[in-house]
Design an enzyme around this catalytic site. Structure first.
Site, PDB file in Angstrom:
ATOM      1  N   LEU A  43      82.072 -28.206  -3.265  1.00 57.89           N
ATOM      2  CA  LEU A  43      81.070 -27.226  -3.693  1.00 57.89           C
ATOM      3  C   LEU A  43      79.746 -27.880  -4.010  1.00 57.89           C
ATOM      4  O   LEU A  43      78.695 -27.452  -3.534  1.00 57.89           O
ATOM      5  CB  LEU A  43      81.560 -26.508  -4.954  1.00 57.89           C
ATOM      6  N   ALA A  44      79.776 -28.942  -4.823  1.00 58.00           N
ATOM      7  CA  ALA A  44      78.529 -29.564  -5.244  1.00 58.00           C
ATOM      8  C   ALA A  44      77.861 -30.292  -4.078  1.00 58.00           C
ATOM      9  O   ALA A  44      76.669 -30.117  -3.829  1.00 58.00           O
ATOM     10  CB  ALA A  44      78.785 -30.534  -6.400  1.00 58.00           C
ATOM     11  N   ARG A 330      92.195 -23.100 -22.516  1.00 61.80           N
ATOM     12  CA  ARG A 330      93.248 -23.870 -21.859  1.00 61.80           C
ATOM     13  C   ARG A 330      93.895 -24.914 -22.752  1.00 61.80           C
ATOM     14  O   ARG A 330      95.111 -25.052 -22.769  1.00 61.80           O
ATOM     15  CB  ARG A 330      92.665 -24.560 -20.631  1.00 61.80           C
ATOM     16  N   HIS A 401      94.574 -31.070 -14.585  1.00 67.59           N
ATOM     17  CA  HIS A 401      93.919 -30.144 -13.686  1.00 67.59           C
ATOM     18  C   HIS A 401      92.469 -30.501 -13.398  1.00 67.59           C
ATOM     19  O   HIS A 401      91.996 -30.390 -12.276  1.00 67.59           O
ATOM     20  CB  HIS A 401      93.996 -28.761 -14.332  1.00 67.59           C
TER      21      HIS A 401
END
Lengths: 637, 227, 258
Positions: A43-44, A330, A401
């Site tokens: 994405l980046a 989370r 994660h």
């Protein structure tokens, strides 16, 4: 080493806008004369390469995969946040900013987070324009849902494949620029080193993974968007190829590594099935919107879930946190799952899982509606476990994660090496000690589409860059080092595959530097890791040749870097004698077993300077000031 | 490149030409069948029909015949060309062959059945269209002389080998059409989830009617001729 | 569980390949097919021989990297599954399993089970995008999209670019891949301005790359791990015919050049 965050002056809400006016500009006609290297096409990276090319820079993009579309951003399921306030439930830029700073447990830089919240609006606009098929309501307008840790509905999503759709949007923009000749794409190239000329990043050394040839590439600036280091734990939700190599080699050349101990354990993953497992699979956090987390009230209750009456079920998140219930952040959700399992209440054969039950939601909404919302996740769960989640509750357990830590960058996203910029998960900047759900995609795209395309121009316009060619001695030296490293791996000729050292490292880290950490364990880990590393260099087996497509060599190279990096992570965790976000030091907790920060001593970014593989790194501190969001104990009661 | 030329050279453009020529040919088959049903109405009707086509409507029929020939040759040529390209697109075959699609294997026989149908046309056309093998007997109705195609048909189909060849050809035509009709629609973009089952049934029904009809007539002629 | 594997070994793009027979012992039924191959590879590395090269990354069925033909079936026998999500419980103990790479002229084999799918990237670069400069977009809710169109676009956009459609097609045709992108963007109002240009350019690039032609056998749909429908191919056929025969002059000229 000086850590100058370069935060612009002025009111928080005006900093980024004013920056746009105050920055130096590159003349449009001169942009094509600047060559920019982008390593990583997630994405980046893809969004940075695309937007820089649109502006006219001569961009060279590198990925170790066969195509930019494979980057692990593609696996993000849940969604992307933006303070659009379409549902009219009281959201605003300030609220998103506030939630992110607080969610990060006050270990992020306020100015960066505020910029992120501002840009979030434009990201959604841009992605929609690119054809990202976000979920919509019957009226044709965009749908929102609430997502872990937020009390407003600000998450945009595309079924359970938001990351995929956002990545494909960025990938398509990138490929458009490749087609127009503005970007030269180099696939199947793994970055092995950053080349510094007079202390400034001016190029990289890559290995062509098909031919094994080492290549030199020079540029006016280098951008790393190479993702996180979650696979240092071996078992994580990250892809098999995710690695720390590019970031670590940059660190070895002088880029400070910030907060490496800030790792995120995701609460809803498919539990570990056995030793053979190569990775863990994430079940989107959005499942917690409709699923209820519970375990039996009595330890050792082996009845099938349907036979356990309501009164004998312990809905631990709903009971402990009445206002957030199953939607607590989370770190809180993960830690509570660990606590109930440690207390012997866990379910499944290993006792290391908790139920995520959809039977109430199916009764309320019907199976069709649930299928529409989570169909692909349920299908995936069924595939992996051979259990049908429409009929029996899912079993979940936390897994590594995301990594909030990363290379230190200033407000301009530049590392401590001038000219070397770091974007997305590879940098440390916006999430503090804990990342909120649906924020990673937001940060990756903010950095790539909107931030670097401004700040890089400022760098190029305000820096005098003498012409450099790949014949420069610095390139020869870096290439020589990279080659020596490969030759060393091939020369060990032991009989143990690299993956075994990786598993051993992972076990040590998961045990001592995972969901809960303490001084004794961390100290033990600090002794263990160098031993594994030494064993690796004596006994690893790397078969095949260097001048060829060699998967054993690729893996061994990455494991070698994890073995060095893991030590730094443990050292950082040991030094930070407070609990905050995902970093939970057992010595520092509230009476209710929540993370207890020590703002007096640790309200800073810990940035480490490399001094040698077996030598202690130097700690530099960037103090954090909180002007807008006042330091408070996080509470989700 | 000229855009129209580009279309005709593209994979999709040529598939659409395959589809269009196919549609033209299978519509022709339906008309052919309807005409042949005239056999059942006796020699005079059938021979008059033949005369109508070859003499009375000659000026209209000849151009149509040329257009059919063109469609046939185009269909044939493209078929061979595309098949050759398709083979070249996978130079090394799989060692193990398997299929996940629910469709029958007959879908893969287009080249084979098509080639057989070419052979059939080579046999059929000179015989019934040009009378090359044998001058058909002459029939006379109200002083108008014409080829007695009816007698020729019955005489030919009396031969079991001849009838067998025709029946085999119809069977292969059936598999060709069962895939072809549906395929032509897909190539031209006719596909809608609501109607796809209908299209599939139509495709089969069309193949059944055409091939069943021709086959029934051949069998009828076989036994009629023997009596 | 134990298996006898026949693995395709090929040194590089130009060398001929052949099968290597390998035994896999002590395999857990809960292993994925790739984890089973990992074990086999680790045994080879321990024994000092070179492991079989195969590609994988996310191992959760979304990145599209893994690409193995198992017993003649791309991604193996399960419907709607990538080979990384294929589990060994699906096979019989003692079974012989052949593993081959994607085979197509447009996907040359780089080594063993690794095929080069760069042709897909070239097709996307030719037109598989919406040209919107960063920062120029209007408000996201400024353009309503009917839910059914957004849903259909999403169905098509689910393509992971793995190439199983090409691998499964008897003609090694890439129609389903190209159609998925044409249909995804063509279903959205944002995609309309470039709709004609996109389909013409992508198809022309596809033809150039050496893929075969579509003969409507629908093996692609059956092999697709995301179960993308051939309906999208019909839509592309329609769009292509209309765009290239009746599209505006500019589109046609550029398409021809593309």
């Amino acid at each position: 080493m000086i850590l100058d965050s370069k935060i612009p002056p002025g009111a928080m809400a005006d900093k980024w806008t004013d920056y746009g006016f105050n920055m130096k500009l590159v003349n449009p006609a001169n942009k094509r004369k600047h060559k920019v290297i982008v390593v990583g096409t997630g994405l980046a990276g893809a969004s940075a390469a695309a937007s820089l090319a649109e502006k006219g820079y001569n961009v060279h993009a590198f990925t170790f995969q066969d195509s930019p579309r494979r980057a692990h951003s593609i696996a993000a399921q849940g969604g992307i946040n933006a303070a659009k306030n379409y549902p009219g439930d009281g959201d605003s830029i300030h609220r998103l900013f506030y939630d992110t700073v607080k969610g990060g447990d006050f270990r992020a830089r306020e100015a960066n987070v505020h910029r992120l919240a501002e840009i979030s609006l434009k990201i959604i606009d841009h992605c929609v324009a690119l054809g990202v098929p976000f979920a919509r309501e019957y009226g044709g307008l965009l749908d929102n849902r609430s997502f872990g840790g937020a009390q407003v509905s600000r998450t945009f999503y595309a079924r359970g494949q938001t990351g995929q759709q956002l990545l494909l949007g960025a990938y398509q923009s990138l490929m458009r620029q490749v087609g127009e000749g503005q970007v030269k794409l180099h696939t199947r190239r793994e970055m092995l080193d950053v080349v510094l000329v007079d202390g400034v990043a001016r190029g990289i050394i890559v290995r062509d993974l098909v031919t094994g040839r080492l290549e030199r590439h020079e540029a006016d600036a280098v951008i790393l968007a190479t993702g996180g280091y979650g696979r240092v734990f071996y078992l994580s939700t990250n892809a098999a190829g995710c690695n720390v190599t590019a970031a670590w080699r940059a660190h070895k050349r002088g880029a400070a590594f910030a907060n490496p101990c800030f790792t995120q354990i995701h609460p809803t993953c498919v539990p570990v099935a056995g030793d053979h497992q190569s990775k863990l699979t994430l079940m989107s956090e959005s499942l917690r919107n409709d699923g209820r987390v519970w375990v039996p009230r009595t330890a050792g209750d082996k009845r099938p879930p349907h036979d356990i009456p309501e009164a004998e079920r312990f809905y631990f998140l709903e009971e402990k946190y009445p206002s957030f219930g199953n939607l607590v952040p989370r770190d809180v959700a993960s830690r509570n799952a660990k606590q109930v399992c440690d207390a012997g209440l866990g379910v499944g054969e290993s006792g290391l899982s908790v139920y995520l039950d959809f039977s109430d939601a199916i009764k309320r909404l019907g199976e069709g509606k649930i299928r529409e919302k989570y169909g692909n996740l349920f299908h995936m769960y069924d595939k992996i476990t051979d259990e049908n989640p429409y009929q029996v509750p899912m079993r979940i357990y936390p897994a590594v994660h995301y990594t909030m830590g990363g290379l230190w960058v200033d407000y301009n996203l530049m590392s401590t090496i001038p000219g070397l910029h770091v974007l997305g998960e590879a940098n440390f900047s916006d999430h503090g000690a804990n990342r909120l759900g649906a924020s990673a995609l937001m940060q990756g795209l903010a950095d790539g589409y909107f931030v670097i395309s401004q700040t890089l121009g400022h760098y190029l316009a305000s820096t005098s860059l003498p012409k450099v060619t790949t014949d420069h001695a610095a390139f020869a030296e870096a290439e020589h080092d990279a080659k020596a490293h490969i030759d060393r791996l091939l020369a060990v000729k032991g009989n143990v595959p690299a993956v075994e050292f990786h598993r051993r490292l992972g076990k040590v880290l998961w045990e001592h530097c995972g969901m809960a950490r303490n001084e004794a364990g961390l100290k033990l880990a600090l002794q263990e890791i160098p031993k594994i590393r030494a064993d690796f260099w004596n006994n690893v087996s790397v078969t095949g040749a260097g001048g060829d497509l060699n998967i054993a060599l690729e893996e061994a190279g990455r494991v070698a870097d994890f073995l060095e990096f893991g030590e730094l992570m443990v050292r950082d965790a040991l030094t930070r004698k407070e609990s905050c976000g995902g970093h939970f030091r057992e010595e520092s907790q509230t009476p209710e077993n929540e993370a207890l920060r020590d703002d007096e001593n640790f309200c800073h970014v810990a940035a480490w300077e490399f001094t040698g593989v077996d030598s202690e790194p130097i700690l530099h501190k960037e103090p954090l000031a909180f002007e807008e969001v006042h330091l408070t104990q996080r509470s989700y009661k | 490149m000229n855009p129209i030329a580009a279309y005709f050279r593209s994979s999709i453009g040529r598939k659409q030409l395959m589809g269009l020529s196919g549609i033209y040919l299978y519509i022709f088959l339906l008309i052919h069948l309807v005409g042949n049903i005239g056999l059942l109405m006796g020699p005079e009707h059938f021979n008059q029909y033949g005369y109508l086509l070859t003499h009375t409507l000659r000026e209209i029929i000849i151009p149509i015949e040329f257009s059919l020939l063109a469609a046939f040759l185009l269909h044939l040529g493209l078929g061979f060309k595309l098949a050759a390209e398709n083979r070249a697109a996978r130079p090394e075959r799989y060692a193990v062959k398997a299929s996940k699609a629910r469709s029958g294997a007959y879908r893969g026989w287009m080249m084979l059945t098509g080639s057989w149908l070419l052979l059939f046309v080579i046999v059929h056309m000179p015989h019934f269209r040009f009378g090359a093998y044998r001058v058909a007997p002459i029939a006379n109705y109200d002083g108008l002389e014409m080829n007695d195609l009816y007698a020729e048909a019955l005489r030919s189909f009396a031969n079991p080998w001849f009838t067998g060849f025709y029946l085999l050809s119809f069977a292969l035509l059936f598999t060709h059409l069962a895939h072809g009709v549906q395929s032509s629609l897909q190539s031209l973009g006719v596909n809608h989830p609501r109607y796809n089952t209908g299209f599939r049934r139509f495709s089969w029904a069309y193949a059944v009617v055409i091939c069943g009809g021709f086959a029934a007539l051949a069998v009828w002629a076989h036994f009629q001729g023997k009596i | 569980m134990n298996f006898k594997l026949r693995l395709w070994r090929q040194k590089d793009r130009t060398s001929p390949g052949s099968f290597q027979e390998v035994e896999a012992h002590g395999i857990s039924p809960d292993m994925s097919f790739l984890e089973m191959l990992d074990e086999v590879n680790n045994d080879m590395i321990r024994a000092g021989s070179e492991p079989v090269a195969f590609e994988s990354d996310c191992r959760e069925g979304i990145c599209g990297t893994c690409s193995l033909v198992v017993e003649g079936l791309p991604h193996g026998p399960d419907k709607g599954t990538t080979v990384c999500q294929l589990f060994m419980r699906r096979f019989l103990d003692g079974q012989t399993i052949s593993v081959e790479p994607w085979r197509a002229k447009a996907f040359p084999i780089l080594k063993d089970l690794v095929a080069d799918r760069a042709a897909f990237d070239d097709i996307i670069a030719a037109g598989g995008f919406i040209s919107a400069k960063t920062g120029s977009a209007p408000d996201a809710n400024g353009l309503p999209v009917p839910k059914k169109d957004a849903d259909t676009a999403m169905d098509a956009a689910a393509c992971i670019g793995c190439g199983a459609c090409v691998a499964a097609c008897p003609n090694a045709s890439a129609m389903l891949f190209v159609a998925a992108k044409v249909s995804h963007l063509g279903h959205l109002p944002q995609g309309q301005p470039e709709r004609e240009r996109r389909v013409v350019r992508m198809v022309s690039k596809m033809d150039e790359a050496g893929f075969g032609n579509c003969s409507n056998r629908y093996e692609c749909e059956a092999a697709c791990p995301k179960e993308i429908s051939v309906e999208h191919i019909a839509r592309m056929n329609r769009d292509y015919g209309v765009s290239s025969l009746f599209g505006s002059e500019r589109v046609r000229a550029e398409g021809g050049a593309g």
